[in-house]
Design a protein around this motif. Structure first.
Motif: not given
Length: 90
Positions: A37-52
């Protein structure tokens, strides 16, 4: 899947070990979920989108991306193991 037969006298030991494992997994799940959650907030990117993006090689090789990948996999692993533990009936 076949059933395993366990002597009754071993059940308390097995149950307490499984309860400890469950608590450890729940704690790990919470910690890594918080990290995600902290990483998603920091990068304004969901974990699913990050993984892709990560899997397509669009993010580079910053150490933080690998930390994020590890946290994502740790959450998935903990969820799967907790699911299996809950299926046990002793």
């Amino acid at each position: 899947m076949s059933e395993a037969k366990i002597e009754t006298r071993f059940l308390p030991l097995i149950k307490s070990g499984l309860q400890l494992r469950e608590k450890t997994l729940e704690s790990s799940l919470q910690n890594y979920s918080d990290e995600l959650k902290a990483l998603e907030k920091k990068h304004k990117l969901s974990a699913a989108k990050f993984i892709k993006k990560f899997n397509k090689g669009k993010l580079g090789d910053k150490e933080e991306w690998f930390d994020w990948l590890f946290a994502f996999k740790a959450v998935e692993n903990a969820k799967e193991k907790l699911k299996l533990l809950k299926r046990l009936h002793l």
